[in-house]
Design a protein around this motif. Sequence first.
Motif, PDB file in Angstrom:
ATOM      1  N   VAL A  62       0.761  -1.306   0.078  1.00 34.15           N
ATOM      2  CA  VAL A  62      -0.002   0.134  -0.064  1.00 34.15           C
ATOM      3  C   VAL A  62       0.972   1.242   0.015  1.00 34.15           C
ATOM      4  O   VAL A  62       1.543   1.344   1.030  1.00 34.15           O
ATOM      5  CB  VAL A  62      -0.861  -0.099   1.253  1.00 34.15           C
ATOM      6  N   PRO A  63       0.872   2.148  -0.993  1.00 38.76           N
ATOM      7  CA  PRO A  63       1.561   3.220  -1.117  1.00 38.76           C
ATOM      8  C   PRO A  63       1.399   4.435   0.141  1.00 38.76           C
ATOM      9  O   PRO A  63       0.032   4.425   0.599  1.00 38.76           O
ATOM     10  CB  PRO A  63       1.284   3.871  -2.335  1.00 38.76           C
ATOM     11  N   ALA A  64       2.513   4.856   0.650  1.00 37.58           N
ATOM     12  CA  ALA A  64       2.375   5.947   1.533  1.00 37.58           C
ATOM     13  C   ALA A  64       1.341   6.824   1.194  1.00 37.58           C
ATOM     14  O   ALA A  64       0.565   7.436   2.232  1.00 37.58           O
ATOM     15  CB  ALA A  64       3.593   6.425   1.922  1.00 37.58           C
ATOM     16  N   ALA A  65       1.493   7.475   0.074  1.00 41.54           N
ATOM     17  CA  ALA A  65       0.588   8.578  -0.710  1.00 41.54           C
ATOM     18  C   ALA A  65      -1.027   8.180  -0.320  1.00 41.54           C
ATOM     19  O   ALA A  65      -1.642   8.982   0.220  1.00 41.54           O
ATOM     20  CB  ALA A  65       0.911   9.049  -1.939  1.00 41.54           C
ATOM     21  N   TRP A  66      -1.306   6.975  -0.682  1.00 42.30           N
ATOM     22  CA  TRP A  66      -2.809   6.498  -0.656  1.00 42.30           C
ATOM     23  C   TRP A  66      -3.067   6.673   0.955  1.00 42.30           C
ATOM     24  O   TRP A  66      -4.074   6.793   1.495  1.00 42.30           O
ATOM     25  CB  TRP A  66      -2.841   5.127  -1.092  1.00 42.30           C
TER      26      TRP A  66
ATOM     27  N   THR B  61      -1.944   8.294   3.733  1.00 41.95           N
ATOM     28  CA  THR B  61      -1.841   9.595   4.182  1.00 41.95           C
ATOM     29  C   THR B  61      -3.124  10.424   3.381  1.00 41.95           C
ATOM     30  O   THR B  61      -3.903  10.849   4.358  1.00 41.95           O
ATOM     31  CB  THR B  61      -0.594  10.234   3.614  1.00 41.95           C
ATOM     32  N   ALA B  62      -3.569   9.962   2.126  1.00 39.66           N
ATOM     33  CA  ALA B  62      -4.731  10.677   1.722  1.00 39.66           C
ATOM     34  C   ALA B  62      -6.031  10.110   2.345  1.00 39.66           C
ATOM     35  O   ALA B  62      -7.132  10.910   2.698  1.00 39.66           O
ATOM     36  CB  ALA B  62      -4.947  10.443   0.363  1.00 39.66           C
ATOM     37  N   HIS B  63      -5.895   8.866   2.712  1.00 40.83           N
ATOM     38  CA  HIS B  63      -7.334   8.325   3.182  1.00 40.83           C
ATOM     39  C   HIS B  63      -7.243   7.760   4.677  1.00 40.83           C
ATOM     40  O   HIS B  63      -8.439   7.822   5.211  1.00 40.83           O
ATOM     41  CB  HIS B  63      -7.385   6.833   2.740  1.00 40.83           C
TER      42      HIS B  63
ATOM     43  N   GLY C 227      -4.788   9.218   6.981  1.00 35.81           N
ATOM     44  CA  GLY C 227      -3.908  10.264   7.659  1.00 35.81           C
ATOM     45  C   GLY C 227      -4.373  11.627   7.869  1.00 35.81           C
ATOM     46  O   GLY C 227      -4.023  12.321   8.593  1.00 35.81           O
ATOM     47  N   GLY C 228      -5.674  11.897   7.380  1.00 38.09           N
ATOM     48  CA  GLY C 228      -6.232  13.189   7.382  1.00 38.09           C
ATOM     49  C   GLY C 228      -7.165  13.494   8.761  1.00 38.09           C
ATOM     50  O   GLY C 228      -7.214  12.701   9.450  1.00 38.09           O
ATOM     51  N   ASP C 229      -8.203  14.247   8.476  1.00 39.35           N
ATOM     52  CA  ASP C 229      -9.278  14.433   9.396  1.00 39.35           C
ATOM     53  C   ASP C 229     -10.776  13.699   9.011  1.00 39.35           C
ATOM     54  O   ASP C 229     -11.649  13.909   9.380  1.00 39.35           O
ATOM     55  CB  ASP C 229      -9.450  15.896   9.598  1.00 39.35           C
ATOM     56  N   ALA C 230     -10.559  12.731   8.129  1.00 39.01           N
ATOM     57  CA  ALA C 230     -11.831  12.089   7.702  1.00 39.01           C
ATOM     58  C   ALA C 230     -12.270  11.217   8.683  1.00 39.01           C
ATOM     59  O   ALA C 230     -11.837  10.690   9.669  1.00 39.01           O
ATOM     60  CB  ALA C 230     -11.230  10.892   6.543  1.00 39.01           C
ATOM     61  N   TRP C 231     -13.735  11.370   8.864  1.00 39.90           N
ATOM     62  CA  TRP C 231     -14.392  10.807  10.001  1.00 39.90           C
ATOM     63  C   TRP C 231     -14.380   9.374  10.063  1.00 39.90           C
ATOM     64  O   TRP C 231     -14.472   8.739  11.023  1.00 39.90           O
ATOM     65  CB  TRP C 231     -16.027  11.055   9.688  1.00 39.90           C
ATOM     66  N   TYR C 232     -14.062   8.684   9.120  1.00 39.41           N
ATOM     67  CA  TYR C 232     -14.130   7.349   8.969  1.00 39.41           C
ATOM     68  C   TYR C 232     -12.564   6.549   9.208  1.00 39.41           C
ATOM     69  O   TYR C 232     -12.365   5.336   9.391  1.00 39.41           O
ATOM     70  CB  TYR C 232     -14.464   6.631   7.537  1.00 39.41           C
TER      71      TYR C 232
ATOM     72  N   ALA D  91       4.503   0.789  11.052  1.00 40.11           N
ATOM     73  CA  ALA D  91       4.198   0.820   9.442  1.00 40.11           C
ATOM     74  C   ALA D  91       3.276   1.891   9.274  1.00 40.11           C
ATOM     75  O   ALA D  91       3.503   2.650   8.318  1.00 40.11           O
ATOM     76  CB  ALA D  91       3.943  -0.608   8.680  1.00 40.11           C
ATOM     77  N   MET D  92       2.200   1.915   9.994  1.00 44.29           N
ATOM     78  CA  MET D  92       1.389   2.870   9.599  1.00 44.29           C
ATOM     79  C   MET D  92       1.756   4.308  10.039  1.00 44.29           C
ATOM     80  O   MET D  92       1.508   5.027   9.188  1.00 44.29           O
ATOM     81  CB  MET D  92      -0.234   2.545  10.712  1.00 44.29           C
ATOM     82  N   LEU D  93       2.318   4.444  11.140  1.00 41.74           N
ATOM     83  CA  LEU D  93       3.091   5.779  11.476  1.00 41.74           C
ATOM     84  C   LEU D  93       4.004   6.275  10.404  1.00 41.74           C
ATOM     85  O   LEU D  93       4.040   7.442   9.988  1.00 41.74           O
ATOM     86  CB  LEU D  93       3.681   5.794  12.860  1.00 41.74           C
ATOM     87  N   GLY D  94       4.679   5.396  10.033  1.00 40.07           N
ATOM     88  CA  GLY D  94       5.732   5.571   9.066  1.00 40.07           C
ATOM     89  C   GLY D  94       5.162   5.807   7.652  1.00 40.07           C
ATOM     90  O   GLY D  94       5.749   6.697   6.972  1.00 40.07           O
ATOM     91  N   LYS D  95       3.939   5.669   7.243  1.00 42.44           N
ATOM     92  CA  LYS D  95       3.438   5.812   5.996  1.00 42.44           C
ATOM     93  C   LYS D  95       2.201   7.124   6.141  1.00 42.44           C
ATOM     94  O   LYS D  95       1.482   7.417   5.599  1.00 42.44           O
ATOM     95  CB  LYS D  95       2.501   4.600   5.647  1.00 42.44           C
ATOM     96  N   GLY D  96       2.525   7.794   7.379  1.00 44.14           N
ATOM     97  CA  GLY D  96       1.771   8.880   7.701  1.00 44.14           C
ATOM     98  C   GLY D  96       0.413   8.914   8.231  1.00 44.14           C
ATOM     99  O   GLY D  96      -0.307   9.894   8.151  1.00 44.14           O
ATOM    100  N   VAL D  97      -0.054   7.684   8.913  1.00 39.93           N
ATOM    101  CA  VAL D  97      -1.480   7.491   9.428  1.00 39.93           C
ATOM    102  C   VAL D  97      -1.090   8.481  10.839  1.00 39.93           C
ATOM    103  O   VAL D  97      -0.154   8.313  11.688  1.00 39.93           O
ATOM    104  CB  VAL D  97      -1.611   6.265   9.934  1.00 39.93           C
ATOM    105  N   ALA D  98      -2.354   8.992  11.209  1.00 35.71           N
ATOM    106  CA  ALA D  98      -2.563   9.809  12.304  1.00 35.71           C
ATOM    107  C   ALA D  98      -2.335   9.020  13.401  1.00 35.71           C
ATOM    108  O   ALA D  98      -2.633   7.891  13.807  1.00 35.71           O
ATOM    109  CB  ALA D  98      -3.835  10.814  12.562  1.00 35.71           C
TER     110      ALA D  98
END
Length: 172
Positions: free
Chosen positions: A116-120, A122-124, A126-131, A156-163
């Motif tokens: 799973v790409p880090a950009a994906w 972060t976009a899904h 890593g942000g403020d999405a409610w889900y 791995a999640m933190l490294g890919k930008g997950v909050a």
Amino acid sequence: LFIGFVEAGIPLGVTFSFLIASPMINEVAVVILIGVLGWKLTALYVAAGLLVAWFGGIAMQAFRPERWVEDYVWKIHMGETALIEPDRSLLGRIVGRIWVWVLIGIGVGALFHGFVPAAWVTAHLGGDAWYSVPAAVLLGIPLYSNATGIIPGAEAMLGKGVAIGTTLAFMM
């Protein structure tokens, strides 16, 4: 432990609080988390784990779980009754029911980590999405074995930008 708690007359809500907290918050996980995330996030994780266990015990007690405990558990008196010989067919049935889920969990974790790409992410996630937090919790259900085993996935999640909050929800 469960049988010992029942024998001692400890309410089942309290018993479930212990059973919820003990795999999440253990000394090995705390030491590893301090090394990976630092002491502040580790303290947050431990505090959140204690809150989950506390409210989980309250919720379990509200269901009056005594009615679902097998009769033989209430009759066991440690030290007075010989321990029952392990039922190997029961173990086989349990393993037979969960092995697929264990493999699915390992597969999902491996795919996430390796493909799973880090950009994906972060976009899904890593942000403020409610889900993002509910999705992390649902993803963590089949992967969970104990806090120590889930730490590489969390890293791995933190490294890919997950909050961080989403990652902690995944771990719990």
